[in-house]
Enzyme design. Structure first.
Site, PDB file in Angstrom:
ATOM      1  N   GLU A 107       0.875  -1.171   0.000  1.00 19.08           N
ATOM      2  CA  GLU A 107       0.000   0.000   0.000  1.00 19.08           C
ATOM      3  C   GLU A 107       0.909   1.217   0.000  1.00 19.08           C
ATOM      4  OE1 GLU A 107      -2.031   2.705   3.121  1.00 19.08           O
ATOM      5  OE2 GLU A 107      -2.728   0.643   3.411  1.00 19.08           O
ATOM      6  N   CYS A 139      -3.141   7.761   4.315  1.00 14.94           N
ATOM      7  CA  CYS A 139      -2.971   7.277   2.948  1.00 14.94           C
ATOM      8  C   CYS A 139      -4.253   7.422   2.143  1.00 14.94           C
ATOM      9  CB  CYS A 139      -2.508   5.823   2.964  1.00 14.94           C
ATOM     10  SG  CYS A 139      -3.595   4.726   3.900  1.00 14.94           S
TER      11      CYS A 139
END
Length: 692
Positions: free
Chosen positions: A263, A302
């Site tokens: 990620e 994020c």
């Protein structure tokens, strides 16, 4: 013990069954709000090869002894124990720069993920140690050769390398599906906030809930850890794309085909629909959501909104509304109740964000906030890593590159105008793959066009409108039951997603053989395997007495025209195929009037049910019901009922039994096929007394 900025201590790693400090003094970790030293971190001298081997040999072996339900119960017990100590974790979280609200996302959000995985695993997975996947594949005409896909835990260690922004949730959202799958973990948190992760791991280990070897922690550099990976291990990473690509290309990861999930950078976008003009609930919701995403965790998420895509006609009003809302944000000491945004995680991180803002300014202008001036209501403006929110505007976003490539990982976003929906979608896709996007609209056509257009390059898409404004979990909130990850720039990985995430830590294998032997391997009766003839009706057996394959073959019952007409009158189902001979014959599927499908199911129950009180407590469902052969008046039905799967609950005195129900006619043609689901008591004294 709760750490404080005045009493720094050396963090330790927990590897090979013991807590170990590094061989050097360690790097100072600073309080994000005042610059004082919180802890020292160092992992030099650790034997990573031994740690991984210990996890494989000790942790894996111990964990795989338990069923999915038993491992799920461990997660629930852990979450309960950690929740009782949450205030100590909040105190640590303030040192990272997180406000109470930020900490809630990280701390209680992490514990909530454990609860969610525990619940979903016990509800959706069998109480076994392996999973079956998909239908049985019949490979021979006489059903003597078949195949079944199964999933078994990988026999390595899951190495989780995490980012600094969520030191608790970032660890727990990864280890939850890993432990459910039956795989031990080695966690390597980012150094800056590792003191909070270390505290949580200490408390986890102190509970004694997890089997020995299940969880290890590295506080500091990963050193040569990756050199010791094998094809049985899994590597996950959350952080920058550059570091992730380096890990993905590591010689061991490549040569051993190590499973790798990443990620990484994500320039997430949010689109204001063409219908969401100023004054509409959607416009107000959009402004609130963008501002919240910019300021929560000081924009260090994020999933935060980096690109704000709006109709050109509404851009000025949007900038004005956002600027006003951001200007009211109280910035300061995260431990104070009135603070709405704390500092970034470190001074280095602040300088990184300032540099990225300069890159963005090559194509956009700052319309709110000044990255070079710090204005705080509390905290140390000089030593703390504070940065006021910065809003930029790019008038020609289709001509830009930096605005679609550069992520300022802080309270920064860029407004980008569009002229039509197609252009809005194109701007969203310029991010080259993102974790999440959102669209705020009350127009179904706008929602359809934007979502379908964006979906191929996004892991998650949220639709916001007036009806969900109070209940929406928000653009930036990953949920344990939904996939978290994204294609392209975002890393190409997937985490969570409910039981989808569990399977990442399991090996899928196709097993071929006779139905009888496949049933032995899977612990689930398969059609074609012999049934167990028993003198006792299966419904008279408690869970402790019932066996996979216990079978009942009933007597036959004739279906008459009077039965069909009575059922039609009683239920009100007078569909022509049951009531009109001529019309039924005209139907290509029938040769005349036919029995109702649910009449067949009802008659089947009447044939196989044992009416007396017994261990069967309830029928709670029917799965996979199919009607395969029409039943005409005069046909005779009988039932083969077989105990297909037995799942005792570990927290109750009963369990679920799945029965294979096959209804056939006088020609042995299958009329109906389905699974009956029942709750069955683990013991039943009345049965035992009767037997005596």
């Amino acid at each position: 013990m709760t750490l404080s900025a005045q009493t720094p201590r050396r963090l330790e790693s927990f590897v090979s069954g013991r807590w170990t400090a590094g061989q050097r003094d360690g790097k100072p970790l600073l309080n994000a709000a005042n610059g004082q030293t919180v802890a020292l971190i160092d992992a030099s001298g650790l034997d990573y090869g031994a740690a991984l081997e210990w996890g494989r040999k000790v942790g894996g072996k111990n964990l795989r002894k338990y069923s999915f339900h038993e491992r799920a119960a461990m997660l629930k017990a852990l979450a309960q124990a950690l929740m009782e100590q949450k205030e100590a974790f909040y105190a640590e979280s303030f040192l990272t720069g997180a406000t109470r609200t930020d900490g809630w996302i990280d701390i209680e959000g992490g514990f909530g993920t454990l609860f969610a995985y525990s619940s979903k695993a016990r509800r959706e997975l069998p109480n076994t140690r392996i999973l079956t996947e998909g239908d049985v594949e019949v490979l021979s005409r006489d059903n003597t050769f078949a195949a079944q896909h199964i999933l078994t835990p990988m026999e390595g260690v899951a190495v989780h390398i995490n980012a600094f922004n969520f030191p608790v949730w970032g660890m727990l959202e990864k280890i939850a599906p890993t432990l459910i799958a039956g795989m031990p973990c080695l966690v390597k948190p980012a150094s800056q906030t590792a003191y909070l992760t270390e505290l949580v791991v200490r408390r986890i280990l102190e509970t004694g809930i997890l089997p020995e070897g299940t969880l290890q922690l590295v506080s500091g550099s990963a050193g040569d850890m990756l050199d010791h990976l094998t094809g049985e291990d899994v590597l996950t990473f959350t952080g920058s794309a550059s570091t992730g690509q380096m890990l993905r290309g590591h010689p061991k990861v490549v040569s051993e085909s190590v499973r790798f999930t990443m990620e990484a950078d994500s320039l997430n976008s949010s689109v204001l629909g063409t219908d969401a003009a100023p004054g509409t609930p959607e416009f107000d919701f959009f402004v609130k959501e963008v501002a919240r995403e910019m300021t929560t965790k000081a924009g260090q998420k994020c999933t935060a909104i980096r690109r704000v895509i709006a109709p050109r006609a509404h851009t000025d009003a949007l900038i004005e509304a956002l600027s006003a809302r951001l200007g009211k944000t109280v910035i300061g000491d995260p431990a104070l109740e009135n603070t709405r945004m704390g500092p970034l995680a470190s001074l280095d991180q602040r300088e990184e964000v300032r540099d990225r803002i300069k890159d963005l300014c090559a194509e956009a202008e700052i319309v709110a906030g000044n990255p070079d001036e710090v204005s705080v209501a509390s905290g140390d403006a000089d030593k703390g890593a504070f940065l006021n929110p910065v809003l930029l505007h790019c008038a020609k976003p289709l001509d830009g590159t930096a605005i679609h490539d550069v992520e300022a990982f802080g309270p920064v976003a860029t407004v980008m105008p569009y002229d039509d929906i197609e252009e809005a979608v194109e701007l969203a896709k310029r991010g080259k793959g993102s974790l999440v996007a959102s669209v705020f609209t009350n127009d179904p056509k706008v929602a359809e066009e934007v979502v379908i257009g964006m979906a191929p390059l996004h892991g998650r898409v949220l639709i916001g409108n007036r009806d969900s404004a109070k209940t929406s979990t928000g653009h930036g909130s990953p949920l344990p039951m939904l996939v978290h990850g994204g294609p392209g720039r975002a890393g190409g990985g997937e985490e969570m997603g409910g039981m989808r995430g569990v399977k990442h830590y399991m090996q899928r294998t196709a097993v071929q053989g006779t139905p009888r032997l496949l049933s032995a391997v899977t612990g689930r009766w398969i059609a074609g395997a012999s049934g167990l003839d028993t003198p006792v009706h299966p419904f008279r057996k408690s869970l402790a007495e019932l066996n996979i394959g216990d079978q009942l073959i009933t007597k036959s019952r004739e279906v008459t025209l009077a039965d069909i007409e009575h059922f039609a009158t009683f239920t009100g189902d007078t569909f022509y195929a049951h009531m009109d001979e001529e019309s039924a014959r005209a139907n290509p599927f029938f040769e005349g009037r036919v029995a109702h499908g649910y009449l067949i199911v009802s008659f089947a129950a009447g044939l196989f049910v044992d009416p007396a009180p017994g261990p069967v407590l309830a029928n709670y469902g029917v799965d996979n019901l199919r009607f395969l052969t029409p039943v005409n008046p005069g046909d005779e039905l009988k039932v083969q009922l077989t105990a297909k799967e037995i799942n005792p609950r570990i927290t109750a005195d009963y369990g679920e039994v799945r029965w294979d129900c096959c209804v056939t006619n006088q020609n042995d043609e299958v009329v109906a096929q389905y699974d009956v689901l029942t709750m069955v008591a683990k013991t039943w004294p009345q049965v035992a007394q009767a037997a005596e």
